[in-house]
Motif scaffolding. Structure first.
Motif, mmCIF file in Angstrom:
data_model
loop_
_atom_site.group_PDB
_atom_site.id
_atom_site.type_symbol
_atom_site.label_atom_id
_atom_site.label_comp_id
_atom_site.label_asym_id
_atom_site.label_seq_id
_atom_site.Cartn_x
_atom_site.Cartn_y
_atom_site.Cartn_z
ATOM 1 N N ASP A 236 46.765 18.352 -31.104
ATOM 2 C CA ASP A 236 47.947 17.558 -31.463
ATOM 3 C C ASP A 236 49.166 17.880 -30.609
ATOM 4 O O ASP A 236 50.290 17.497 -30.966
ATOM 5 N N HIS A 237 48.977 18.580 -29.506
ATOM 6 C CA HIS A 237 50.096 18.958 -28.632
ATOM 7 C C HIS A 237 50.620 17.696 -27.933
ATOM 8 O O HIS A 237 50.069 17.238 -26.934
ATOM 9 N N GLU A 238 51.723 17.146 -28.458
ATOM 10 C CA GLU A 238 52.222 15.859 -27.970
ATOM 11 C C GLU A 238 52.480 15.855 -26.471
ATOM 12 O O GLU A 238 52.087 14.941 -25.744
ATOM 13 N N TYR A 239 53.182 16.883 -26.005
ATOM 14 C CA TYR A 239 53.652 16.848 -24.624
ATOM 15 C C TYR A 239 52.545 17.137 -23.617
ATOM 16 O O TYR A 239 52.691 16.823 -22.434
ATOM 17 N N TYR B 41 49.807 15.504 -23.867
ATOM 18 C CA TYR B 41 49.398 14.120 -23.622
ATOM 19 C C TYR B 41 50.339 13.445 -22.626
ATOM 20 O O TYR B 41 49.901 12.750 -21.702
ATOM 21 N N ASP C 176 46.568 8.258 -22.559
ATOM 22 C CA ASP C 176 47.402 9.399 -22.952
ATOM 23 C C ASP C 176 48.809 8.949 -23.323
ATOM 24 O O ASP C 176 49.394 9.444 -24.302
ATOM 25 N N PHE D 128 50.810 9.343 -26.866
ATOM 26 C CA PHE D 128 52.143 9.945 -26.918
ATOM 27 C C PHE D 128 53.149 8.985 -27.548
ATOM 28 O O PHE D 128 53.975 9.383 -28.378
ATOM 29 N N HIS D 129 53.061 7.712 -27.189
ATOM 30 C CA HIS D 129 53.976 6.707 -27.721
ATOM 31 C C HIS D 129 53.795 6.516 -29.223
ATOM 32 O O HIS D 129 54.767 6.323 -29.964
ATOM 33 N N GLN D 130 52.563 6.593 -29.685
ATOM 34 C CA GLN D 130 52.284 6.376 -31.103
ATOM 35 C C GLN D 130 52.955 7.431 -31.984
ATOM 36 O O GLN D 130 53.263 7.166 -33.146
ATOM 37 N N LYS D 131 53.213 8.603 -31.433
ATOM 38 C CA LYS D 131 53.843 9.681 -32.208
ATOM 39 C C LYS D 131 55.303 9.372 -32.529
ATOM 40 O O LYS D 131 55.853 9.869 -33.508
ATOM 41 N N GLN D 132 55.941 8.570 -31.679
ATOM 42 C CA GLN D 132 57.351 8.207 -31.906
ATOM 43 C C GLN D 132 57.625 6.892 -31.177
ATOM 44 O O GLN D 132 58.076 6.870 -30.040
ATOM 45 N N ARG E 228 59.151 7.427 -23.976
ATOM 46 C CA ARG E 228 57.713 7.286 -24.174
ATOM 47 C C ARG E 228 57.277 5.868 -23.799
ATOM 48 O O ARG E 228 56.213 5.666 -23.196
#
Length: 305
Positions: free
Chosen positions: A142-145, A147, A166, A170-174, A180
């Motif tokens: 789950d390490h966003e960065y 990705y 990827d 990453f975009h889906q998280k925020q 993003r």
């Protein structure tokens, strides 16, 4: 703001050898230099200086690393912390050395893998970059960065389809984060420009209009001109630091925008302006230099007999 330097000085700089490398002619015969109307509104800020607190912290960490008798895990953390500080002041080779040392002592130090992946991307050593990001994601799925950074490595490694996966994660998280969205757009543009612009317009509806980076999206969608974008760069800026950070981002994305127009000379100039801010920690500063390196390589290949 007394720290702003308007166009007289910048015009001289842009016409000198400092910013002319890479300028070529377009197929229509017109120069790719930044247009005079945009030139008349360009601003620069005082480049960020190295924070003296960072220098002191580096010295103190070095003393502890060299003298203290501590466990390997603690020493690994100190190497990592000093590597982060080296990275923040632009000492990339020393940072890379410390991150590697940290992993030798503590092979599950996730963020050290992430930083090394970034550095290998900047060096165009993409296979090693992918390996480091994969290691980070194996340890922390789950390490966003990781990705984001693996997506950037895949983008610059000419693998846009994989990069887009990827960036989508990453975009889906925020989804209301304009940055993003912009990186996702840049890689989707490599696959299908029309579809990328349509998706950008749809996704941009979630981005707050009060966030200044929304202006970059408006530029890419054709809602505003480059001249209007540049003219608005100082709006609501409260300090030289804030201005410098904004210009680092703005000039990088202007460079990318000019690439899509085939304006290689202007793109190179904007990347150099982004580098001149010394905002070493920003993604845009990191990859402005890589953009220039890739442009020079392409120019060299195209000019070979």
């Amino acid at each position: 703001m007394h720290s702003l330097i308007k166009t007289t000085l910048l015009t001289i700089l842009l016409s000198s050898t400092l910013l002319t490398q890479g300028c070529t002619s377009s197929p229509s015969g017109q120069s790719n230099n930044i247009s005079s109307s945009i030139m008349n509104n360009l601003v620069i800020a005082e480049p960020l200086s190295i924070n003296f607190k960072s220098e002191i912290a580096i010295a103190r960490l070095s003393e502890v690393i060299n003298r203290a008798k501590i466990a390997d895990e603690q020493r690994a953390q100190l190497f990592y912390d000093r590597g982060v500080l080296y990275d923040s002041v632009g000492l990339r080779s020393l940072a890379r050395f410390d991150f590697s040392h940290a992993l030798q002592l503590k092979p599950d130090l996730i963020d050290a893998y992430n930083f090394l992946g970034i550095h290998y991307t900047q060096l165009q050593e993409f296979a090693q970059a992918y390996e480091k990001f994969d290691s980070a994601l194996d340890l922390a799925p789950d390490h966003e960065y990781a990705y984001l950074n693996r997506g950037i490595a895949l983008y610059y490694g000419s693998r846009p389809e994989l990069a887009s996966l990827d960036f989508q994660a990453f975009h889906q998280k925020q989804q209301d984060d304009p940055y993003r969205l912009l990186w996702l757009y840049l890689t989707e543009y490599e696959i299908d420009p029309l579809a990328a612009k349509y998706s950008l317009k749809q996704r941009a509806q979630l981005v707050d209009d009060r966030i200044w980076a929304k202006q970059v999206i408006h530029l890419y969608l054709g809602d505003i001109s480059q001249g209007q974008f540049v003219k608005n760069l100082t709006n609501d800026v409260q300090s030289n630091k804030e201005l410098t950070e904004r210009l680092c981002e703005a000039y990088f994305y202007l460079g990318k925008y000019n690439q899509t127009l085939g304006q290689r000379g202007s793109a190179a100039n904007f990347f150099k302006l982004a580098l001149s801010t010394n905002v070493y920690e920003f993604v845009e500063h990191r990859y402005a230099k890589l953009e220039l390196d890739l442009m020079r390589t392409k120019t060299a290949i195209n000019t070979q007999p």
